[in-house]
Design an enzyme around this catalytic site. Structure first.
Site, PDB file in Angstrom:
ATOM      1  N   GLY A 242       0.218   4.208   9.786  1.00 25.36           N
ATOM      2  CA  GLY A 242       1.642   3.980   9.568  1.00 25.36           C
ATOM      3  C   GLY A 242       2.127   4.694   8.329  1.00 25.36           C
ATOM      4  O   GLY A 242       1.361   4.907   7.386  1.00 25.36           O
TER       5      GLY A 242
ATOM      6  N   VAL B 105      -0.004   3.436   5.468  1.00 26.39           N
ATOM      7  CA  VAL B 105      -0.991   2.409   5.770  1.00 26.39           C
ATOM      8  C   VAL B 105      -2.207   3.058   6.416  1.00 26.39           C
ATOM      9  O   VAL B 105      -2.080   3.839   7.348  1.00 26.39           O
ATOM     10  CB  VAL B 105      -0.402   1.335   6.712  1.00 26.39           C
ATOM     11  CG1 VAL B 105      -1.441   0.250   6.988  1.00 26.39           C
ATOM     12  CG2 VAL B 105       0.859   0.718   6.104  1.00 26.39           C
TER      13      VAL B 105
ATOM     14  N   SER C  85       5.665   4.315   1.515  1.00 24.10           N
ATOM     15  CA  SER C  85       4.261   3.905   1.590  1.00 24.10           C
ATOM     16  C   SER C  85       3.606   4.450   2.851  1.00 24.10           C
ATOM     17  O   SER C  85       4.279   4.938   3.759  1.00 24.10           O
ATOM     18  CB  SER C  85       4.156   2.374   1.578  1.00 24.10           C
ATOM     19  OG  SER C  85       4.782   1.826   2.718  1.00 24.10           O
TER      20      SER C  85
ATOM     21  N   ASP D   2      13.649  -9.257   7.182  1.00 27.95           N
ATOM     22  CA  ASP D   2      13.540  -7.945   7.831  1.00 27.95           C
ATOM     23  C   ASP D   2      12.786  -8.059   9.157  1.00 27.95           C
ATOM     24  O   ASP D   2      11.899  -7.256   9.457  1.00 27.95           O
ATOM     25  CB  ASP D   2      12.835  -6.952   6.900  1.00 27.95           C
ATOM     26  CG  ASP D   2      13.147  -5.496   7.253  1.00 27.95           C
ATOM     27  OD1 ASP D   2      14.148  -5.262   7.962  1.00 27.95           O
ATOM     28  OD2 ASP D   2      12.398  -4.600   6.823  1.00 27.95           O
TER      29      ASP D   2
ATOM     30  N   ASN E  12       8.176  -4.595  12.421  1.00 30.91           N
ATOM     31  CA  ASN E  12       7.442  -5.514  11.551  1.00 30.91           C
ATOM     32  C   ASN E  12       6.767  -6.645  12.309  1.00 30.91           C
ATOM     33  O   ASN E  12       6.320  -7.621  11.703  1.00 30.91           O
ATOM     34  CB  ASN E  12       8.385  -6.085  10.484  1.00 30.91           C
ATOM     35  CG  ASN E  12       8.865  -5.024   9.516  1.00 30.91           C
ATOM     36  OD1 ASN E  12       8.215  -3.993   9.345  1.00 30.91           O
ATOM     37  ND2 ASN E  12      10.004  -5.242   8.890  1.00 30.91           N
TER      38      ASN E  12
ATOM     39  N   LYS F 294      -2.376  -0.796   2.621  1.00 33.01           N
ATOM     40  CA  LYS F 294      -1.071  -0.175   2.362  1.00 33.01           C
ATOM     41  C   LYS F 294      -1.060   0.393   0.945  1.00 33.01           C
ATOM     42  O   LYS F 294      -1.465  -0.269  -0.003  1.00 33.01           O
ATOM     43  CB  LYS F 294       0.039  -1.224   2.507  1.00 33.01           C
ATOM     44  CG  LYS F 294       1.447  -0.701   2.334  1.00 33.01           C
ATOM     45  CD  LYS F 294       2.445  -1.841   2.583  1.00 33.01           C
ATOM     46  CE  LYS F 294       3.882  -1.391   2.477  1.00 33.01           C
ATOM     47  NZ  LYS F 294       4.826  -2.508   2.757  1.00 33.01           N
TER      48      LYS F 294
END
Length: 420
Positions: free
Chosen positions: A176, A183, A181, A294, A299, A198
């Site tokens: 990801g 992952v 960021s 969020d 997510n 992460k």
């Protein structure tokens, strides 16, 4: 007290069930609007009768999408490569992969349509000699937070506080990436367990910047493990960047599933399951004073067994008095557009409704306030049950007090679907 609360939830659930069934906007009322479980093949979890209504795409299950996605096969291949004997591994590679640096990659490499993934691992900059640094320095390498979920001891053998990625993990691949960021899938060197790690892409600008990254772990650090919450283990700083060790969800995200439907519709059974399991996770964090803020398909992560888990607590808060940030506008509750508004648990429930609407229709809610109001005033889901339309009608209510809580939603789904 607990019995009274349970009784109240039951009463509210009955109210919502009756409201859904008696909704004048629904074409059918009473028992006729309750969705029935489809007969399925136990081996494949496929409906025994395929095909949607005339003009509607054929239904497709989440597990079908995961089977068609190359991600699980890729990750299994990576795992096998690390399970070889040391001598065999040494023959195939001159140097063990280490922490990647600023390499760019597509979002969720294991779930891209092509399924391509590089076997080469970018190298970390050469490490300087490890020496204890002054307390509180942004350039220290040290653990900053550990959660209530305990792991086997994984401390540094040189300096216990100097926890470094390369000392404890084999890098498997990038799974990801966002603007801030990325992952990694990382395998623990001692027991072979896969974790998600992460890493912030940019160096800390100061203590306030580090505190912002640390807040993601602090929001969940006291929570015990829950089946519908991605488990967090620890956060540490290394080379002026922040790292978080988390549970690895091999099925990727719900966003991956929706993007891979390729014109098919998600089975309604899966939509109810997503709603039920995400509501379970929300009820847990809400009861512990945490707002996610969020909730969206990106997510919601999926385990190898098909369990849905809420992850990415990057903008979550412990209580409404903290500074807070807006989540993705496509799933944002309307009351949060008011400058003086304070977020509540109802905001997470609206986001859940917006996400389920996308699961049911294949399209997100309109971003225009006027267009969104038209859609949410009378929710219509072609090819879906009237009960699901009615449920989303109340999750997407414009007034926060008119939305069910997560606990109430669980009761409603139990009555409308699981017992229907």
């Amino acid at each position: 007290m607990e019995e009274e609360a349970k009784g109240r939830r039951g009463e509210v659930a009955n109210h919502y069930v009756q409201v859904v069934r008696d909704n004048p906007l629904l074409e059918e009322v009473g028992a006729g609007c309750v969705p029935k479980r489809k007969a399925t093949d136990e081996r494949t979890r496929q409906p025994t009768q395929q095909g949607g209504e005339k003009g509607q795409p054929s239904p497709c299950s989440v597990m079908d999408v995961l089977r068609m996605s190359p991600g699980i096969q890729i990750n299994r291949a990576n795992r096998k490569s690390w399970e070889r004997s040391p001598s065999a591994a040494d023959e195939d590679m001159e140097e063990e992969p280490t922490t990647p640096t600023e390499e760019t990659t597509s979002w969720n490499a294991y779930a891209t349509p092509s399924g391509s993934q590089t076997n080469e691992c970018p190298q970390t900059p050469q490490r300087s000699r490890r020496t204890p640094m002054r307390t509180g320095s942004l350039s220290d390498t040290k653990i900053l937070a550990t959660t209530a979920v305990k792991l086997a001891r994984q401390d540094s053998s040189v300096f216990p506080e100097a926890f470094r990625f390369d000392d404890h993990f084999h890098y498997v691949g990038i799974v990801g990436k966002s603007q801030t960021s990325e992952v990694y899938a990382a395998m623990h060197k001692e027991d072979g367990t896969l974790y998600a790690v992460k890493k912030s892409l940019h160096e800390f600008k100061g203590y306030a910047d580090r505190k912002r990254w640390l807040r993601e772990v602090e929001c969940v650090e006291r929570l015990p493990a829950h089946p519908h919450i991605v488990t967090y283990y620890r956060g540490w700083q290394q080379d002026m960047r922040f790292y978080i060790q988390m549970e690895y969800c091999q099925g990727g995200s719900l966003r991956n599933v929706l993007d891979h439907l390729q014109g098919s519709m998600l089975l309604e059974e899966d939509i109810w399951t997503v709603g039920y399991q995400v509501a379970s996770g929300l009820a847990f964090i809400h009861d512990n004073g945490v707002l996610h803020l969020d909730i969206k398909p990106d997510n919601i992560f999926i385990s190898a067994e098909g369990t849905y888990k809420i992850g990415d607590f990057g903008i979550a808060i412990n209580n409404a008095s903290e500074d807070w940030e807006e989540g993705d506008g496509a799933y944002l509750a309307p009351e949060l557009l008011n400058d003086s508004a304070e977020p509540t648990t109802a905001a997470d429930m609206y986001s859940l409704g917006a996400m389920l609407y996308e699961c049911a229709t294949g399209d997100p809610l309109p971003r225009s306030c006027l267009e969104r109001e038209k859609v949410t005033t009378k929710v219509q889901l072609p090819g879906r049950s009237e009960a699901l339309s009615g449920l989303l009608q109340y999750l997407l209510a414009s007034a926060p007090q008119d939305r069910p809580t997560a606990s109430e939603l669980i009761e409603v789904i139990n009555q409308l679907y699981h017992q229907g």
